[in-house]
Design a protein around this motif. Structure first.
Motif, PDB file in Angstrom:
ATOM      1  N   ILE A 180      33.582   6.971  16.950  1.00 18.67           N
ATOM      2  CA  ILE A 180      33.908   8.240  17.605  1.00 18.67           C
ATOM      3  C   ILE A 180      35.164   8.097  18.466  1.00 18.67           C
ATOM      4  CG2 ILE A 180      33.094   9.919  19.323  1.00 18.67           C
ATOM      5  CD1 ILE A 180      30.218   9.339  18.186  1.00 18.67           C
ATOM      6  N   ILE A 181      35.244   7.001  19.222  1.00 16.72           N
ATOM      7  CA  ILE A 181      36.421   6.767  20.068  1.00 16.72           C
ATOM      8  C   ILE A 181      37.666   6.603  19.204  1.00 16.72           C
ATOM      9  CG2 ILE A 181      37.507   5.081  21.614  1.00 16.72           C
ATOM     10  CD1 ILE A 181      34.717   4.655  22.865  1.00 16.72           C
ATOM     11  N   GLN A 182      37.532   5.878  18.109  1.00 16.65           N
ATOM     12  CA  GLN A 182      38.673   5.665  17.207  1.00 16.65           C
ATOM     13  C   GLN A 182      39.194   6.995  16.671  1.00 16.65           C
ATOM     14  OE1 GLN A 182      40.174   2.740  16.308  1.00 16.65           O
ATOM     15  NE2 GLN A 182      41.516   3.571  14.740  1.00 16.65           N
ATOM     16  N   LYS A 183      38.284   7.825  16.176  1.00 16.79           N
ATOM     17  CA  LYS A 183      38.698   9.077  15.543  1.00 16.79           C
ATOM     18  C   LYS A 183      39.161  10.126  16.557  1.00 16.79           C
ATOM     19  CE  LYS A 183      37.866   7.640  11.443  1.00 16.79           C
ATOM     20  NZ  LYS A 183      38.977   7.222  10.611  1.00 16.79           N
ATOM     21  N   LEU A 184      38.443  10.262  17.680  1.00  9.91           N
ATOM     22  CA  LEU A 184      38.753  11.331  18.628  1.00  9.91           C
ATOM     23  C   LEU A 184      39.827  10.974  19.652  1.00  9.91           C
ATOM     24  CD1 LEU A 184      35.204  12.803  19.373  1.00  9.91           C
ATOM     25  CD2 LEU A 184      36.918  13.592  17.732  1.00  9.91           C
ATOM     26  N   ILE A 185      39.951   9.707  19.986  1.00  5.39           N
ATOM     27  CA  ILE A 185      40.891   9.339  21.046  1.00  5.39           C
ATOM     28  C   ILE A 185      42.051   8.502  20.508  1.00  5.39           C
ATOM     29  CG2 ILE A 185      41.175   8.124  23.251  1.00  5.39           C
ATOM     30  CD1 ILE A 185      38.217   8.819  23.829  1.00  5.39           C
ATOM     31  N   LEU A 186      41.729   7.341  19.931  1.00  6.60           N
ATOM     32  CA  LEU A 186      42.790   6.416  19.546  1.00  6.60           C
ATOM     33  C   LEU A 186      43.705   6.981  18.466  1.00  6.60           C
ATOM     34  CD1 LEU A 186      40.804   3.033  19.542  1.00  6.60           C
ATOM     35  CD2 LEU A 186      42.206   4.009  21.363  1.00  6.60           C
ATOM     36  N   GLU A 187      43.127   7.550  17.406  1.00  2.00           N
ATOM     37  CA  GLU A 187      43.966   8.097  16.333  1.00  2.00           C
ATOM     38  C   GLU A 187      44.650   9.390  16.750  1.00  2.00           C
ATOM     39  OE1 GLU A 187      41.724   8.344  12.677  1.00  2.00           O
ATOM     40  OE2 GLU A 187      41.470   6.163  12.603  1.00  2.00           O
ATOM     41  N   THR A 188      43.958  10.208  17.531  1.00  5.50           N
ATOM     42  CA  THR A 188      44.550  11.466  17.985  1.00  5.50           C
ATOM     43  C   THR A 188      45.751  11.218  18.889  1.00  5.50           C
ATOM     44  OG1 THR A 188      42.372  12.492  17.898  1.00  5.50           O
ATOM     45  CG2 THR A 188      44.051  13.661  19.153  1.00  5.50           C
ATOM     46  N   ALA A 189      45.626  10.230  19.782  1.00  9.76           N
ATOM     47  CA  ALA A 189      46.712   9.903  20.706  1.00  9.76           C
ATOM     48  C   ALA A 189      47.696   8.882  20.125  1.00  9.76           C
ATOM     49  CB  ALA A 189      46.135   9.365  22.012  1.00  9.76           C
ATOM     50  N   HIS A 190      47.461   8.462  18.886  1.00  9.88           N
ATOM     51  CA  HIS A 190      48.308   7.472  18.210  1.00  9.88           C
ATOM     52  C   HIS A 190      48.415   6.170  19.014  1.00  9.88           C
ATOM     53  CE1 HIS A 190      49.274  10.559  15.328  1.00  9.88           C
ATOM     54  NE2 HIS A 190      49.678  11.364  16.304  1.00  9.88           N
ATOM     55  N   ILE A 191      47.288   5.724  19.525  1.00  8.26           N
ATOM     56  CA  ILE A 191      47.250   4.458  20.268  1.00  8.26           C
ATOM     57  C   ILE A 191      46.241   3.495  19.626  1.00  8.26           C
ATOM     58  CG2 ILE A 191      48.109   5.308  22.503  1.00  8.26           C
ATOM     59  CD1 ILE A 191      45.178   5.647  23.393  1.00  8.26           C
ATOM     60  N   GLU A 192      46.295   3.431  18.310  1.00 10.86           N
ATOM     61  CA  GLU A 192      45.362   2.576  17.574  1.00 10.86           C
ATOM     62  C   GLU A 192      45.511   1.102  17.942  1.00 10.86           C
ATOM     63  OE1 GLU A 192      47.434   4.776  16.074  1.00 10.86           O
ATOM     64  OE2 GLU A 192      46.262   6.047  14.747  1.00 10.86           O
ATOM     65  N   TYR A 193      46.668   0.740  18.482  1.00 10.83           N
ATOM     66  CA  TYR A 193      46.902  -0.652  18.846  1.00 10.83           C
ATOM     67  C   TYR A 193      45.991  -1.114  19.992  1.00 10.83           C
ATOM     68  CZ  TYR A 193      49.815   1.606  22.401  1.00 10.83           C
ATOM     69  OH  TYR A 193      50.269   2.403  23.426  1.00 10.83           O
ATOM     70  N   LEU A 194      45.344  -0.180  20.681  1.00 13.62           N
ATOM     71  CA  LEU A 194      44.401  -0.526  21.748  1.00 13.62           C
ATOM     72  C   LEU A 194      42.971  -0.698  21.230  1.00 13.62           C
ATOM     73  CD1 LEU A 194      45.605   1.868  24.600  1.00 13.62           C
ATOM     74  CD2 LEU A 194      46.001  -0.589  24.387  1.00 13.62           C
ATOM     75  N   GLN A 195      42.803  -0.646  19.916  1.00 13.55           N
ATOM     76  CA  GLN A 195      41.478  -0.671  19.305  1.00 13.55           C
ATOM     77  C   GLN A 195      40.630  -1.852  19.776  1.00 13.55           C
ATOM     78  OE1 GLN A 195      41.110  -1.962  15.155  1.00 13.55           O
ATOM     79  NE2 GLN A 195      40.103   0.015  14.761  1.00 13.55           N
ATOM     80  N   THR A 196      41.154  -3.050  19.691  1.00 13.20           N
ATOM     81  CA  THR A 196      40.370  -4.240  20.031  1.00 13.20           C
ATOM     82  C   THR A 196      39.936  -4.227  21.495  1.00 13.20           C
ATOM     83  OG1 THR A 196      41.573  -5.498  18.358  1.00 13.20           O
ATOM     84  CG2 THR A 196      40.328  -6.762  19.982  1.00 13.20           C
ATOM     85  N   ILE A 197      40.831  -3.880  22.375  1.00 12.97           N
ATOM     86  CA  ILE A 197      40.506  -3.855  23.808  1.00 12.97           C
ATOM     87  C   ILE A 197      39.431  -2.811  24.095  1.00 12.97           C
ATOM     88  CG2 ILE A 197      41.431  -3.348  26.116  1.00 12.97           C
ATOM     89  CD1 ILE A 197      44.145  -4.428  25.033  1.00 12.97           C
ATOM     90  N   VAL A 198      39.594  -1.627  23.554  1.00 11.86           N
ATOM     91  CA  VAL A 198      38.617  -0.553  23.770  1.00 11.86           C
ATOM     92  C   VAL A 198      37.266  -0.925  23.184  1.00 11.86           C
ATOM     93  CG1 VAL A 198      38.078   1.857  23.210  1.00 11.86           C
ATOM     94  CG2 VAL A 198      40.386   1.236  23.920  1.00 11.86           C
TER      95      VAL A 198
END
Length: 190
Positions: free
Chosen positions: A57-75
Motif C-alpha cells: 500500500i505504501i509503495q503504490k500510494l506514496i512511493l510511486e505517486t511521489a516518485h520516491i521509489e528509491y526510499l523503498q528499502t528504508i521505508v
C-alpha cells in the motif's frame, strides 16, 4: 488459479529457506525445540503477511505517486521494525515463556531477510494486493515448515548416538543440506 500457484510455489518449490537461502540465521538458531520453532514461525508469518500488505500500500500510494521509489528499502525496514515491536509486546504479555525462549531471535525478525525479501519481491513480481498477501503468507508458511521440520530432526538427533565429531552444528548443517536437496525435488512441479 494464480494464487494457488503462488502458494504452492512459495511453500515447496521456491521455499525461501531451502531454495533462496533467506532466513537461515533464525532457521539454524531457533530450530532447537519444536515450541520455539513454532512460535517463531507464527511470529514471522504475522509480521511477513502484515508487512507485505502495508508495504504494498505504501509503495503504490506514496512511493510511486511521489516518485520516491528509491526510499523503498528504508521505508520497508521501518514498517517491519514497527510490526516486530508490536509482536514483541504482545508475546511478552501473552506468553512470557515463549518470549523468553525466543530470546534474541525475536527482535532479529526485524533483520530477518525473509520479511524484507518477500516484501520487495512481491513488488518486483508485480503482484496485486491479494497476490501479495497470498505470497507473503505462503512464504512465511514455507519458513515455518522449514523451522518445524528442522526442529523435529534436531530433537530426534539429541537422543541419537552420534559420533562426537558430528554432534551439534555440523550435523545440523548436514540435515539442512539434505532438506534443501529434498525440496529441490519439488522444482519440477510447476
Amino acid at each position: 488459479m494464480n494464487i494457488v500457484n503462488i502458494i504452492i510455489a512459495n511453500v515447496f518449490i521456491n521455499n525461501y529457506v531451502f531454495s533462496r537461502f533467506l532466513g537461515t540465521c533464525p532457521f539454524l538458531g531457533v530450530s532447537n525445540k519444536m515450541e520455539t520453532a513454532t512460535g517463531m514461525g507464527v511470529a514471522v508469518t504475522f509480521v511477513t503477511t502484515l508487512a507485505s500488505v502495508i508495504t504494498f500500500i505504501i509503495q503504490k500510494l506514496i512511493l510511486e505517486t511521489a516518485h520516491i521509489e528509491y526510499l523503498q528499502t528504508i521505508v520497508f525496514i521501518l514498517v517491519i521494525a514497527s510490526l516486530v515491536q508490536f509482536v514483541e509486546l504482545v508475546l511478552k504479555k501473552t506468553s512470557p515463556a515463549l518470549y523468553n525462549a525466543m530470546g534474541v531471535y525475536l527482535p532479529l525478525i526485524t533483520t530477518n531477510c525473509i520479511v524484507l525479501g518477500v516484501a520487495i519481491l512481491n513488488i518486483q513480481e508485480g503482484y496485486n494486493i491479494l497476490e501479495t498477501a497470498a505470497s507473503a503468507f505462503s512464504a512465511a508458511l514455507g519458513f515455518t515448515l522449514a523451522l518445524v521440520l528442522m526442529a523435529s530432526v534436531r530433537e530426534k538427533l539429541e537422543i541419537a548416538e552420534i559420533h562426537e565429531s558430528l554432534e551439534g552444528f555440523p550435523l545440523t548443517l548436514i540435515a539442512a543440506g539434505l532438506m534443501s536437496i529434498a525440496f529441490a525435488g519439488f522444482s519440477g512441479l510447476m
